[in-house]
Design a protein around this motif. Sequence first.
Motif, short mmCIF file in Angstrom:
data_model
loop_
_atom_site.label_atom_id
_atom_site.label_comp_id
_atom_site.label_asym_id
_atom_site.label_seq_id
_atom_site.Cartn_x
_atom_site.Cartn_y
_atom_site.Cartn_z
N VAL A 177 -13.12 48.10 -58.46
CA VAL A 177 -13.22 47.09 -59.52
C VAL A 177 -12.45 47.54 -60.76
N VAL A 191 -11.35 34.51 -57.59
CA VAL A 191 -10.82 35.67 -58.33
C VAL A 191 -10.07 35.27 -59.60
N SER A 241 -21.44 45.76 -59.84
CA SER A 241 -20.86 45.00 -60.94
C SER A 241 -20.38 45.92 -62.05
N HIS A 256 -19.68 34.23 -53.13
CA HIS A 256 -18.73 34.55 -54.19
C HIS A 256 -18.50 33.36 -55.13
N GLN A 284 -16.64 41.72 -63.24
CA GLN A 284 -16.25 41.58 -61.85
C GLN A 284 -17.38 42.08 -60.97
N TRP A 285 -17.39 41.58 -59.71
CA TRP A 285 -18.44 41.89 -58.75
C TRP A 285 -17.82 42.33 -57.42
N ARG A 286 -18.55 43.14 -56.66
CA ARG A 286 -18.20 43.48 -55.29
C ARG A 286 -19.48 43.45 -54.45
N THR A 335 -19.54 33.57 -59.11
CA THR A 335 -18.51 33.26 -60.10
C THR A 335 -18.98 32.16 -61.05
N ARG A 393 -12.62 34.43 -62.26
CA ARG A 393 -13.25 35.61 -62.86
C ARG A 393 -12.27 36.34 -63.79
N ARG A 394 -11.00 36.36 -63.39
CA ARG A 394 -10.02 37.03 -64.25
C ARG A 394 -9.94 36.34 -65.61
N GLU A 449 -8.85 47.01 -60.15
CA GLU A 449 -8.47 45.60 -60.22
C GLU A 449 -8.40 45.12 -61.67
N LEU A 450 -9.38 45.50 -62.46
CA LEU A 450 -9.38 45.11 -63.87
C LEU A 450 -8.19 45.70 -64.60
#
Length: 425
Positions: free
Chosen positions: A181, A76, A131, A386, A144-146, A390, A79-80, A184-185
């Motif tokens: 997502v 995570v 995404s 994951h 970002q992805w889930r 990433t 990705r951030r 989170e962003l």
Amino acid sequence: MDAHEVNRARAKLALFVADVFASVPRKDQRAKGDCYLRGLMLDGRRKSIQPMAERLSDGNEQNLQQFVNQSTWDPVPVRRRIAERMVPLVGPDAWAVDDVSFPKDGKMSVAVARQYCGALGKQANCQVTVSVHAVSDTASCPLQWRLFVPEEWAADALRRRKTGIPDEIGHREKWRLALDVLDELAGWGLVPPVVVADAGYGQNADFRDGLERRSIGYVVAIRSDVTAHPHDAVPAAPTWSGNGRKPQPRYRDKPSSVAALAAGYGRQAFTEVTWREGSRGPMRSHFLALRVRPAGVRARRLAQAAATAGDGSWDGVLSEVTLLVEWPAGAEAPTDYWLSNLPADTPPTELVRLAKIRWRIEHDYRELKHGLGLDHFEGRSWAGWHHHVTLVTAAHAFLTEQRLAPKADTADSPSTRSSTPSRTC
């Protein structure tokens, strides 16, 4: 990229890895990340670990397997950092919500199930991930992805344990994952200028309401059978007899499908709009923008809930949005429909440009899948999936940076503030 191109970019890649993998604590792990990225970018038909290791002079299959499938580094923060670098570089006009599928054999790969597979265009055994991408007319990148966990996995203790799905992760609808997502962003300080999405999301009144509640503008595709009232329709309450509860205000006429509303204006009401230059010349078609009030049981309940949230009353008025319709030359009827909550005075040319901008993520997916091996991962675990996604995102971001602005400055991070890059990368 061929071996010569990859080697020529190694110094830049080392700086990139030092920055985006700064949260990975161990030097040897960051070095493996550098190696894995080079393997993804190097020409080759298959981008799973074994063939990548064979193509790399410093490739070690066992080390790469451990780094991706068993190592505990957290993807995570990586990705951030990628998102923090890429958003200002891309300068997105919109964020696109989408999902992508990966056909899989067997039933033990994490979250695999028989479900609709967009890659095959039918029901098939596959994984699906949601995404969010930053998009402009010239570039795009996933932020970002889930991974979508089907209902059959929610209570399957054996498969969950074997694939390492965290206890707090259960089944959640794709539209909810998309909103998760975006939340989170937002927590990372990244907010979309506008959200665009296909009808799989735009059709859902709850998804549109979720964007509205977050004060996010949208231009989302819908199907032709979505119903709506004209913007000037007014609800009225039947006369109360004095007995029982007062009747709720209702629209006198039944709503029409958006297809019927648009067709009623005739082809002459549609105006030609050019939205971008394509490979074969200007991209143009005919469009009509109307103000409407989406109807349906769910839209009505959401409007009522919003109006009465503060113990207020509801006057029965449904939310007003813009309906954008496309009627291509040569077509017998309109073909495509979008809803938007952008201001009513937004020019139709801007609505069309945003409605059509999703083409960029198709370019993303082609490169991510065919060029960088997004769907080549052969492991089965939650952590491995994951980690791989990433690393593919990082490789895509690096290539995008080189294409757009090889010398562009990015925001400070612990690694970029250091004058000496890490020797291990």
